[in-house]
Scaffold this motif. Structure first.
Motif, PDB file in Angstrom:
ATOM      1  N   VAL A   4      21.284  -3.220 -13.033  1.00 12.58           N
ATOM      2  CA  VAL A   4      22.410  -3.202 -13.970  1.00 12.58           C
ATOM      3  C   VAL A   4      22.651  -1.808 -14.530  1.00 12.58           C
ATOM      4  CG1 VAL A   4      23.291  -4.129 -16.155  1.00 12.58           C
ATOM      5  CG2 VAL A   4      21.998  -5.614 -14.602  1.00 12.58           C
ATOM      6  N   LEU A   5      23.926  -1.459 -14.638  1.00 10.33           N
ATOM      7  CA  LEU A   5      24.377  -0.251 -15.325  1.00 10.33           C
ATOM      8  C   LEU A   5      25.032  -0.665 -16.638  1.00 10.33           C
ATOM      9  CD1 LEU A   5      25.444   2.756 -15.536  1.00 10.33           C
ATOM     10  CD2 LEU A   5      27.430   1.948 -14.230  1.00 10.33           C
ATOM     11  N   ILE A   6      24.722   0.051 -17.726  1.00 12.00           N
ATOM     12  CA  ILE A   6      25.306  -0.209 -19.036  1.00 12.00           C
ATOM     13  C   ILE A   6      26.152   0.992 -19.451  1.00 12.00           C
ATOM     14  CG2 ILE A   6      24.826  -0.615 -21.484  1.00 12.00           C
ATOM     15  CD1 ILE A   6      22.059  -1.679 -20.604  1.00 12.00           C
ATOM     16  N   HIS A  46      23.799   5.085  -8.291  1.00 13.16           N
ATOM     17  CA  HIS A  46      22.778   4.036  -8.276  1.00 13.16           C
ATOM     18  C   HIS A  46      23.217   2.749  -7.572  1.00 13.16           C
ATOM     19  CE1 HIS A  46      20.003   6.196 -10.945  1.00 13.16           C
ATOM     20  NE2 HIS A  46      21.065   6.554 -11.653  1.00 13.16           N
ATOM     21  N   ARG A  47      24.511   2.570  -7.384  1.00 14.75           N
ATOM     22  CA  ARG A  47      25.046   1.374  -6.720  1.00 14.75           C
ATOM     23  C   ARG A  47      24.447   0.088  -7.316  1.00 14.75           C
ATOM     24  NH1 ARG A  47      27.722   3.435  -2.322  1.00 14.75           N
ATOM     25  NH2 ARG A  47      28.089   1.364  -1.469  1.00 14.75           N
ATOM     26  N   PRO A  48      24.688  -0.143  -8.602  1.00 14.08           N
ATOM     27  CA  PRO A  48      24.109  -1.328  -9.260  1.00 14.08           C
ATOM     28  C   PRO A  48      24.744  -2.621  -8.763  1.00 14.08           C
ATOM     29  CG  PRO A  48      25.720  -0.301 -10.690  1.00 14.08           C
ATOM     30  CD  PRO A  48      25.552   0.626  -9.512  1.00 14.08           C
ATOM     31  N   THR A  64      39.695   1.529 -16.957  1.00 19.29           N
ATOM     32  CA  THR A  64      39.899   2.480 -15.864  1.00 19.29           C
ATOM     33  C   THR A  64      38.628   2.622 -15.041  1.00 19.29           C
ATOM     34  OG1 THR A  64      41.497   3.695 -17.197  1.00 19.29           O
ATOM     35  CG2 THR A  64      40.587   4.835 -15.289  1.00 19.29           C
ATOM     36  N   ALA A  65      37.483   2.650 -15.712  1.00 14.79           N
ATOM     37  CA  ALA A  65      36.205   2.723 -15.002  1.00 14.79           C
ATOM     38  C   ALA A  65      36.016   1.492 -14.119  1.00 14.79           C
ATOM     39  CB  ALA A  65      35.058   2.841 -16.003  1.00 14.79           C
ATOM     40  N   THR A  66      36.425   0.339 -14.616  1.00 15.83           N
ATOM     41  CA  THR A  66      36.340  -0.894 -13.821  1.00 15.83           C
ATOM     42  C   THR A  66      37.124  -0.754 -12.534  1.00 15.83           C
ATOM     43  OG1 THR A  66      36.049  -2.314 -15.750  1.00 15.83           O
ATOM     44  CG2 THR A  66      36.940  -3.341 -13.769  1.00 15.83           C
ATOM     45  N   ARG A  67      38.340  -0.279 -12.649  1.00 18.89           N
ATOM     46  CA  ARG A  67      39.194  -0.122 -11.465  1.00 18.89           C
ATOM     47  C   ARG A  67      38.556   0.839 -10.464  1.00 18.89           C
ATOM     48  NH1 ARG A  67      45.313   1.512 -12.499  1.00 18.89           N
ATOM     49  NH2 ARG A  67      44.239   3.243 -13.541  1.00 18.89           N
ATOM     50  N   GLN A  68      37.993   1.947 -10.942  1.00 17.57           N
ATOM     51  CA  GLN A  68      37.404   2.932 -10.044  1.00 17.57           C
ATOM     52  C   GLN A  68      36.127   2.414  -9.395  1.00 17.57           C
ATOM     53  OE1 GLN A  68      36.966   6.574 -12.261  1.00 17.57           O
ATOM     54  NE2 GLN A  68      39.160   6.880 -12.486  1.00 17.57           N
ATOM     55  N   ILE A  69      35.287   1.750 -10.197  1.00 25.20           N
ATOM     56  CA  ILE A  69      34.042   1.207  -9.650  1.00 25.20           C
ATOM     57  C   ILE A  69      34.326   0.139  -8.609  1.00 25.20           C
ATOM     58  CG2 ILE A  69      32.012  -0.202 -10.222  1.00 25.20           C
ATOM     59  CD1 ILE A  69      31.898   1.322 -12.901  1.00 25.20           C
ATOM     60  N   ARG A  70      35.266  -0.747  -8.894  1.00 30.35           N
ATOM     61  CA  ARG A  70      35.576  -1.809  -7.947  1.00 30.35           C
ATOM     62  C   ARG A  70      36.194  -1.256  -6.656  1.00 30.35           C
ATOM     63  NH1 ARG A  70      33.547  -5.924  -7.040  1.00 30.35           N
ATOM     64  NH2 ARG A  70      35.467  -7.021  -6.500  1.00 30.35           N
ATOM     65  N   ALA A  71      36.962  -0.166  -6.789  1.00 34.92           N
ATOM     66  CA  ALA A  71      37.559   0.443  -5.594  1.00 34.92           C
ATOM     67  C   ALA A  71      36.497   1.120  -4.739  1.00 34.92           C
ATOM     68  CB  ALA A  71      38.626   1.449  -6.002  1.00 34.92           C
ATOM     69  N   THR A  76      29.696  -4.152  -6.332  1.00 31.70           N
ATOM     70  CA  THR A  76      29.257  -4.103  -7.725  1.00 31.70           C
ATOM     71  C   THR A  76      30.181  -4.962  -8.581  1.00 31.70           C
ATOM     72  OG1 THR A  76      28.320  -1.876  -7.530  1.00 31.70           O
ATOM     73  CG2 THR A  76      28.898  -2.632  -9.742  1.00 31.70           C
ATOM     74  N   ALA A  77      29.611  -5.973  -9.212  1.00 29.88           N
ATOM     75  CA  ALA A  77      30.386  -6.832 -10.112  1.00 29.88           C
ATOM     76  C   ALA A  77      30.467  -6.179 -11.487  1.00 29.88           C
ATOM     77  CB  ALA A  77      29.747  -8.204 -10.222  1.00 29.88           C
ATOM     78  N   VAL A  78      31.604  -6.326 -12.153  1.00 29.69           N
ATOM     79  CA  VAL A  78      31.805  -5.697 -13.465  1.00 29.69           C
ATOM     80  C   VAL A  78      32.015  -6.758 -14.535  1.00 29.69           C
ATOM     81  CG1 VAL A  78      33.281  -4.191 -14.849  1.00 29.69           C
ATOM     82  CG2 VAL A  78      32.768  -3.598 -12.468  1.00 29.69           C
TER      83      VAL A  78
END
Length: 221
Positions: A4-6, A46-48, A64-71, A76-78
């Protein structure tokens, strides 16, 4: 082990989330961040399995971070964790691919359960958020329901079965048990459903399942 990433701009909040999650032996915190940009960088590094993000952070915000991480990291689930329950945040979070939306004023056990849920491929919504979704669906009227039924009609019968169970909040493993399938087959079905319905995540699939009348309401998990 769920990695997990926080991300939250308040050190005390990050410490609190860390303390809650590490109380579960199956959860390991791989990194934390004080802003959205760092969260994205840490996620890429880290590819959590799960990223727990606050909405309001300096610079790049949680949405915005959600959109970038999911792309960048579709595996990685957010989970969006916030004090704000406004509909605009909920809609944007789900549209950007978040698998969960939890309010900070929750029982710590709900956060742990939410992390487990999204890590297993399910979705999690705080009861307040789920109720907002239900209310919006009820306001949408018969035209939206008809549109959903038309979209769902294009699915194969087994795909509709899987969609109904996704709408009920079941994980891939639970769906596999219910339909006597292997988990990998369920994952393939879910991917096909998302592609056919032209949607991005399981929460959107659950909403369509509700609108189409396949289930009574979205999961409150």
């Amino acid at each position: 082990m769920i990695r997990v990433l926080i991300a939250d701009d308040e050190p005390m909040v990050r410490a609190g989330i860390r303390s809650i999650l590490t109380a579960d032996a199956d959860i390991h915190i791989v990194a934390d961040a004080a802003d959205g940009r760092t969260a994205v960088e840490q996620a890429r590094r880290h590819r959590p399995d799960v990223a727990v993000l606050d909405i309001r952070m300096p610079g790049v915000d949680g949405l915005t971070a959600t959109r970038q991480i999911r792309a960048d990291l579709p595996e990685t689930a957010v989970i969006i964790l916030t004090t704000f329950g406004e509909d605009e945040y909920i809609a944007r979070a789900l549209d950007y691919g978040a698998a969960g939306f939890l309010l900070k004023a929750l029982d710590p056990r709900e956060l742990i359960a939410g992390v487990h849920a999204v890590a297993s491929g399910a979705a999690c919504l705080s009861p307040v958020v789920a109720q907002r979704v239900i209310t919006e669906l009820r306001r949408s009227g018969p035209s939206r329901g008809q549109a959903a039924r038309t979209r769902v009609a294009a699915l194969a019968p087994r795909e509709r079965d899987v969609l109904a169970l996704v709408g009920s909040g079941l994980s891939n493993a639970d769906i596999a048990k219910r339909l006597h399938l292997v988990e990998g087959t369920v994952k393939t079905y879910v991917s096909a459903i998302l592609s056919r319905l032209e949607i991005r995540n399981r929460v959107q699939a659950a909403i369509i399942a509700v609108e189409a009348g396949l289930v009574d309401h979205p999961s409150k998990e």
